[in-house]
Every structure is written in C-alpha cells, then in structure tokens.
Design a protein around this motif. Structure first.
Motif, PDB file in Angstrom:
ATOM      1  N   UNK A 223       0.819  -1.201   0.000  1.00  0.00           N
ATOM      2  CA  UNK A 223       0.000   0.000   0.000  1.00  0.00           C
ATOM      3  C   UNK A 223       0.851   1.247   0.000  1.00  0.00           C
ATOM      4  N   UNK A 224       0.186   2.376  -0.166  1.00  0.00           N
ATOM      5  CA  UNK A 224       0.857   3.669  -0.106  1.00  0.00           C
ATOM      6  C   UNK A 224       1.241   3.941   1.341  1.00  0.00           C
TER       7      UNK A 224
ATOM      8  N   UNK B 170       8.944 -18.249  11.176  1.00  0.00           N
ATOM      9  CA  UNK B 170       8.334 -17.338  10.205  1.00  0.00           C
ATOM     10  C   UNK B 170       9.373 -16.326   9.756  1.00  0.00           C
ATOM     11  N   UNK B 171       9.024 -15.558   8.724  1.00  0.00           N
ATOM     12  CA  UNK B 171       9.898 -14.504   8.233  1.00  0.00           C
ATOM     13  C   UNK B 171       9.074 -13.360   7.669  1.00  0.00           C
ATOM     14  N   UNK B 172       9.671 -12.180   7.680  1.00  0.00           N
ATOM     15  CA  UNK B 172       9.013 -10.986   7.143  1.00  0.00           C
ATOM     16  C   UNK B 172       9.992 -10.273   6.220  1.00  0.00           C
ATOM     17  N   UNK B 173       9.502  -9.792   5.086  1.00  0.00           N
ATOM     18  CA  UNK B 173      10.307  -8.877   4.283  1.00  0.00           C
ATOM     19  C   UNK B 173       9.479  -7.631   4.021  1.00  0.00           C
ATOM     20  N   UNK B 174      10.104  -6.480   4.266  1.00  0.00           N
ATOM     21  CA  UNK B 174       9.452  -5.187   4.014  1.00  0.00           C
ATOM     22  C   UNK B 174       9.793  -4.784   2.590  1.00  0.00           C
ATOM     23  N   UNK B 175       8.803  -4.863   1.696  1.00  0.00           N
ATOM     24  CA  UNK B 175       9.014  -4.535   0.291  1.00  0.00           C
ATOM     25  C   UNK B 175       7.678  -4.317  -0.389  1.00  0.00           C
ATOM     26  N   UNK B 176       7.701  -3.489  -1.438  1.00  0.00           N
ATOM     27  CA  UNK B 176       6.530  -3.358  -2.309  1.00  0.00           C
ATOM     28  C   UNK B 176       6.901  -3.793  -3.717  1.00  0.00           C
ATOM     29  N   UNK B 177       7.935  -4.641  -3.813  1.00  0.00           N
ATOM     30  CA  UNK B 177       8.356  -5.203  -5.092  1.00  0.00           C
ATOM     31  C   UNK B 177       8.593  -4.100  -6.116  1.00  0.00           C
ATOM     32  N   UNK B 178       7.846  -4.116  -7.224  1.00  0.00           N
ATOM     33  CA  UNK B 178       8.076  -3.179  -8.332  1.00  0.00           C
ATOM     34  C   UNK B 178       7.121  -1.991  -8.309  1.00  0.00           C
ATOM     35  N   UNK B 179       6.332  -1.840  -7.237  1.00  0.00           N
ATOM     36  CA  UNK B 179       5.371  -0.738  -7.184  1.00  0.00           C
ATOM     37  C   UNK B 179       6.087   0.623  -7.171  1.00  0.00           C
ATOM     38  N   UNK B 180       5.339   1.718  -7.415  1.00  0.00           N
ATOM     39  CA  UNK B 180       5.940   3.063  -7.413  1.00  0.00           C
ATOM     40  C   UNK B 180       6.557   3.426  -6.056  1.00  0.00           C
ATOM     41  N   UNK B 181       7.356   4.513  -6.014  1.00  0.00           N
ATOM     42  CA  UNK B 181       8.121   4.862  -4.811  1.00  0.00           C
ATOM     43  C   UNK B 181       7.288   5.124  -3.562  1.00  0.00           C
ATOM     44  N   UNK B 182       6.038   5.556  -3.724  1.00  0.00           N
ATOM     45  CA  UNK B 182       5.226   5.890  -2.546  1.00  0.00           C
ATOM     46  C   UNK B 182       4.701   4.644  -1.826  1.00  0.00           C
ATOM     47  N   UNK B 183       4.951   3.456  -2.393  1.00  0.00           N
ATOM     48  CA  UNK B 183       4.449   2.209  -1.811  1.00  0.00           C
ATOM     49  C   UNK B 183       5.483   1.542  -0.908  1.00  0.00           C
ATOM     50  N   UNK B 184       4.968   0.726   0.019  1.00  0.00           N
ATOM     51  CA  UNK B 184       5.781  -0.236   0.733  1.00  0.00           C
ATOM     52  C   UNK B 184       4.908  -1.459   1.004  1.00  0.00           C
ATOM     53  N   UNK B 185       5.475  -2.461   1.640  1.00  0.00           N
ATOM     54  CA  UNK B 185       4.690  -3.679   1.827  1.00  0.00           C
ATOM     55  C   UNK B 185       5.258  -4.592   2.893  1.00  0.00           C
ATOM     56  N   UNK B 186       4.534  -5.695   3.120  1.00  0.00           N
ATOM     57  CA  UNK B 186       4.806  -6.594   4.247  1.00  0.00           C
ATOM     58  C   UNK B 186       4.458  -8.006   3.784  1.00  0.00           C
TER      59      UNK B 186
ATOM     60  N   UNK C  76      15.290   4.539  -2.950  1.00  0.00           N
ATOM     61  CA  UNK C  76      13.838   4.362  -2.974  1.00  0.00           C
ATOM     62  C   UNK C  76      13.086   5.304  -3.894  1.00  0.00           C
ATOM     63  N   UNK C  77      13.768   6.319  -4.418  1.00  0.00           N
ATOM     64  CA  UNK C  77      13.129   7.204  -5.403  1.00  0.00           C
ATOM     65  C   UNK C  77      13.220   6.650  -6.816  1.00  0.00           C
ATOM     66  N   UNK C  78      14.083   5.657  -7.019  1.00  0.00           N
ATOM     67  CA  UNK C  78      14.301   5.077  -8.352  1.00  0.00           C
ATOM     68  C   UNK C  78      14.473   6.192  -9.389  1.00  0.00           C
ATOM     69  N   UNK C  79      15.478   7.052  -9.198  1.00  0.00           N
ATOM     70  CA  UNK C  79      15.557   8.313  -9.947  1.00  0.00           C
ATOM     71  C   UNK C  79      15.774   8.188 -11.446  1.00  0.00           C
TER      72      UNK C  79
END
Length: 576
Positions: A55-56, A142-158, A267-270
């Motif tokens: 999500x954003x 268990x394991x967790x990775x904080x990522x939003x894969x290929x989504x735009x810069x304003x995203x993150x994920x779990x 994280x800006x993928x400039x």
C-alpha cells in the motif's frame, strides 16, 4: 465533501492517545485541506493479496505505517504462540531499498521481541529470495520482508513467510487475518526487548550465495565459456546489488558490466519511471550499455530481486527484451534437459506454473515424462506445491510476471538464482555457436510457437475498485459466445470453482483454491484470462495464442501472424 460516519469513526480512533502526535497532526491536516485523501486513507483496511500486503505509505488504516504493520505483527505473534505452544519462537526479517523500509523493519522487530520472540534482523537491505532462504537456514518459524516489489516509490509492503520459506497460504493466512482484525491498536506491544534482536549479515550471505551456485550452475559449461559471455547487469536501484555481482563472480563470470548509475540503492528510483523489468523502458540504460560493450545478455531485477528481466540479441544481432513466459520456457527446458542427461528423471518429478502463464509449460513437461502442476497466480502457490507433494521432486517453476525458481532452497521467485541460471544457458549456447534467442526458436519448432501478451488497466481509489468489480461481473454474467470469429469452448471461473464446457454445457469442478479469475478458451487454442491484481489497483487481461512453426527461418512471419491474432482479440473485446 461529506465524509461517511464509518470513516469518521476510524479517524476518531486514530486521534486517540494510542497514536503519536505526528500521526494525529497529519490526520487533522487532511481533515482540513484534503478530505478526499482522508477518505482514501481510511475507507478500508489494507488486505493481504497475491504478494502479501502492499500500500501507499502514510497515516490511516488503508496505508502502510507503524500502526498497520504493528497490528499485523502483533496478530502474527499471537498466532505463532497459538500454533507453537511452549516453543522458543524465531523469526527473520529483511527489508529492501524503499523509503522507511529500515525503520519499519525495526518496528516489526520491536513488536516481535516485545512478545518474547527471537528476531534475526538483517543489518542492511537484502533480497527477498535471501529472506526466504534464511527462514529455513536459521530454523525460523516465520519470516518478514518489508518490500513493495516493483510498485511506485510511494508504496511499501509486508510479506509473511512460514517455516518452509514459502509465503503464507490458506488456511493460515485467513486464520492470521482473523486474529489481526480482532485486535485493538492499544494491544500492540511496541516496547522492544533488545536482548532478543540479533543482527545478521555476511555469514548468512555466504550460505545463500553458495546455495545459489549449487542450485543454479552446471558443470556442463566450461570455464572459457563463462569468461567469454559478456553480461550487462542492473539492479534498478534495488537490493540485488548485494548478491548478483558476488554470485556471478564466484560462479566464474568475469565480464559483468554493471550500470553504475542504477547500482546505488535508492527508494526514489531516480533513473526510471517504474523499477519494473517487465517494462522495456526500465532497461533503457542497460540496453545502451549493452550496445557500448557489445554484450550478449542484459539482466535487470526489480527492487527486492524476485523479478528478472532478460534481454538478448535476436538473429539479426538486435538486443530485445524477452517476456516472462519466454525466459521461463528457456530455463525450464534447460533444466529438464540437464536432469535427463544426468539420468535423474524417474517420472516422479514436476515443474510448476500458474493459470495465467503460457500453456507451453505443459507441453515441455509432457515431452520429458513429468508433471506440470498449475496453480493460482503468485509464487506462494508454487512453494505450496513443494510442501504438499513431498514424494515428488521439484525441478523448477515460473510465472509470466518475470519470476522463476530453481530447485527448492528458496521458496519464492528468485532473481538471484534465475540470473545465474540464464547466464549458464547463454554461456553454453554461445560456446556451441548458438545463442539464447536461437535456443528459444528451436523450442518453438519442437513444441509449438506460443505468443503471450498482457494488458493492465489501472483503476485507482474507491471508484476504480468499483469499476474493476463491475468489469468482472459483466464478464461472468454476460459471457460471449465467440471472440474474433472463434467459438468460446470453455470458461473456467475460479471464483465459483467451475469449468463450463460451452459446447456441451457440462460443468466440472475446479480443485484449486478460489480466486477472482476468469479464463476463456477458444476453439483454436487461444486463451484469455481476466484477473484483478491482488497487489495493485489494476485489472489484468492475459492473452495466449499459438500455432506451429516448421522451421526457424519462418519465425518472423509466424510471430507477425500471432501478433495480429492478439490484436484482433483485443479489438473484439473492446480493450484497446
């Protein structure tokens, strides 16, 4: 605009003392100046989709922040204690290059430790496949990775992983979500027990790199072939810079040209519009470097290094980007041939694929006398196949969205292992006077010429979600009888778990989990799939067509014929 009472109720909860002053200030500012954004931030709770929760970033129940992730982690902590009573619980945590990934990873670690759970937290950003490997390597629950894969810069994920190194699947995901939804925010334990947080790094890296080389390299390639292969590689500002150069060097590849402008994690993928190797534009700089260095192959990965983009030279020497189905076919065929030559195929092996990927995988598996298991979209389903069928040996598997997995040491799509494997194939092909592209064309001659295409329609926000839902309702309730002059002979509805023969009207059950997916099959072997994305505000349409190819020299004409067939189908469905 008038804000619904249900949203105001959520907003008022977030203005309580359980939430910090920064959060409350941001909410009050939205209430004053941007009620539409307030509505978008609170109208629903973030949900787990095909690739975890994305999500954003921002405040609210529909945003990625310390409270939504804290609630997830508290719910998961409660679940782990319920499922493993009395055990000394262990979890591993990794994070990517995105803004706030490191601080959010520490929040997640704090909550686990506050619940008495031992945490292994990477000291710096790492790839998703390494996290999957680490869960098993360190015997974690268990394991967790904080990522939003290929989504735009304003995203993150779990993304949540289980003991086997694979992502959560039913029924565990539903059970955990129930616990999360039942929690109040004041039940989240944010106060860390630092004695239970252990930072990890180089030792785990070394084990992961060694495992990758053992799984994805083959002694069939002489050293001179590796030394002669010219590779251009870009991490697109992501995490794979931590693994792929090291793995390629240790495996014997000496001519690796890194796109320096994209090597620094950011994280800006400039330098790119989207850090997604599925999109040709993302590999523009890599392609330019390939021309300057006369490279044989280009490799590009997404921010968390699970997706792999590959470009190679065609028969005319022009560098072109392969799609995910093509790279999957090349790698699967190579693995099967290696297993056959080693006399390791007994008939109990299998490869994995998904319902939206190329049917050519079924043809390959059949030719080698093994099974191709087909599951829902998302690599968690391929990982589940490995767990569900312990008496069958998994060789490899992929999906159309530029993902592949070699063997079972990693239980998610793995651009690190796939990068090494595709270089092995390219090196061996070049040494024998062929090329990766030539090998693909040979496969089309042997197994049929398949062409796939994807259309993604972006529909953001509340209105976009309603529009996507209506499109799926229309496709279900008003199915067409023919498309582009071809009869629709079968419709698979994965939400209703039914496969309907449109010629005989016979209905058979589909024995895989429910999902909001529809597939139309045409009488000429064409396949059209409609699927709302589980991680982005999109509805996706997948097209697959095929015909025979009698010889490589006729490929261009046959490809043009298949391209036109896809264009005709798209026009007939009014999607252009």
């Amino acid at each position: 605009m008038e804000i619904k009472q249900t949203i105001l109720d959520k907003v008022n909860e977030w203005l309580s003392p359980n939430f910090d002053s920064v959060t409350q200030t941001a909410i009050r500012e939205m209430m004053r100046s941007n009620p539409k954004e307030l509505e978008e931030s609170f109208y629903k709770n973030l949900e787990f989709g095909t690739g975890g929760m994305r999500g954003v970033m921002g405040v609210g129940t529909n945003r990625i922040n310390k409270y939504t992730l804290g609630k997830n982690t508290q719910g998961l902590s409660n679940y782990l204690k319920k499922v493993f009573p009395g055990e000394a619980l262990r979890v591993a945590i990794a994070y990517d290059c995105r803004h706030n990934s490191d601080t959010l990873a520490k929040v997640v670690a704090d909550v686990f430790s506050a619940n008495g759970i031992q945490v292994f937290l990477f000291s710096e950003l790492r790839t998703t496949p390494e996290l999957s490997f680490t869960v098993k390597h360190l015997n974690c629950h268990a394991g967790i990775v904080l990522t939003a894969s290929h989504n735009p810069p304003e995203y993150n994920g779990y993304k949540v992983y289980w003991q086997d190194g694979g992502q959560l699947v039913p029924p565990q995901d539903g059970e955990i979500i129930e616990l999360i939804e039942a929690l109040n925010y004041d039940e989240i334990k944010f106060e860390a027990n630092d004695n239970l947080i252990q930072y990890i790094g180089e030792e785990v890296d070394a084990a992961f790199h060694q495992s990758t080389i053992e799984n994805a390299s083959f002694k069939t390639t002489p050293a001179v072939a590796k030394e002669n292969l010219k590779i251009v590689y870009t991490s697109l500002h992501g995490t794979s810079i931590k693994s792929i150069p090291t793995v390629l060097a240790q495996a014997g590849y000496t001519q690796v040209h890194i796109v320096k402008e994209q090597a620094e994690p950011n994280g800006d993928f400039p330098t790119v519009k989207s850090p997604n190797p599925e999109e040709p534009e993302a590999l523009t700089m890599a392609m330019e470097l390939a021309e300057a260095t006369q490279a044989d192959i280009v490799i590009g990965t997404d921010p968390d290094s699970d997706r792999l983009g590959v470009a190679v030279r065609n028969t005319e020497g022009k560098m072109i980007l392969l799609n995910g189905n093509q790279t999957m076919i090349i790698m699967t065929a190579f693995l099967l041939e290696q297993w056959k030559r080693a006399d390791k195929i007994t008939g109990t092996e299998f490869v994995g694929s998904t319902i939206v990927s190329t049917p050519m995988m079924l043809e390959l598996a059949s030719a080698y006398g093994i099974e191709c298991k087909v599951g829902l979209t998302g690599f968690k389903w391929i990982a589940k196949m490995i767990k569900d069928f312990p008496n069958q040996k998994f060789i490899g598997g992929g999906e159309e969205s530029f993902g592949f997995m070699v063997g079972d040491a990693v239980r998610d799509k793995d651009a690190v292992g796939a990068s090494l494997l595709v270089c092995e194939i390219a090196a061996l092909a070049k040494a024998s006077g062929s090329s990766l592209y030539q090998e693909l064309l040979n496969l089309y001659v042997d197994f049929g010429c398949y062409k796939e295409h994807l259309i993604s329609l972006t529909k953001k926000g509340i209105d976009g979600l309603a529009e996507i839902n209506q499109m799926m309702i229309d496709l279900r309730e008003n199915p067409v009888d023919e498309i582009d002059g071809q009869r629709v002979v079968c419709i698979d509805d994965y939400e209703n778990s039914t496969s309907t023969n449109r010629i005989t009207n016979e209905v058979e059950p589909i024995h895989i989990p429910k999902s909001n997916v529809l597939i139309y099959y045409l009488e000429d072997g064409s396949k059209i799939c409609a699927r709302p994305s589980g991680t982005e505000p999109k509805i996706k349409f997948y097209f697959s067509v095929n015909t025979t190819l009698d010889k490589v020299e006729n490929f261009k004409a046959v490809e043009a014929e298949l391209d036109q067939k896809i264009k005709n189908i798209i026009a007939a469905m009014h999607l252009n």
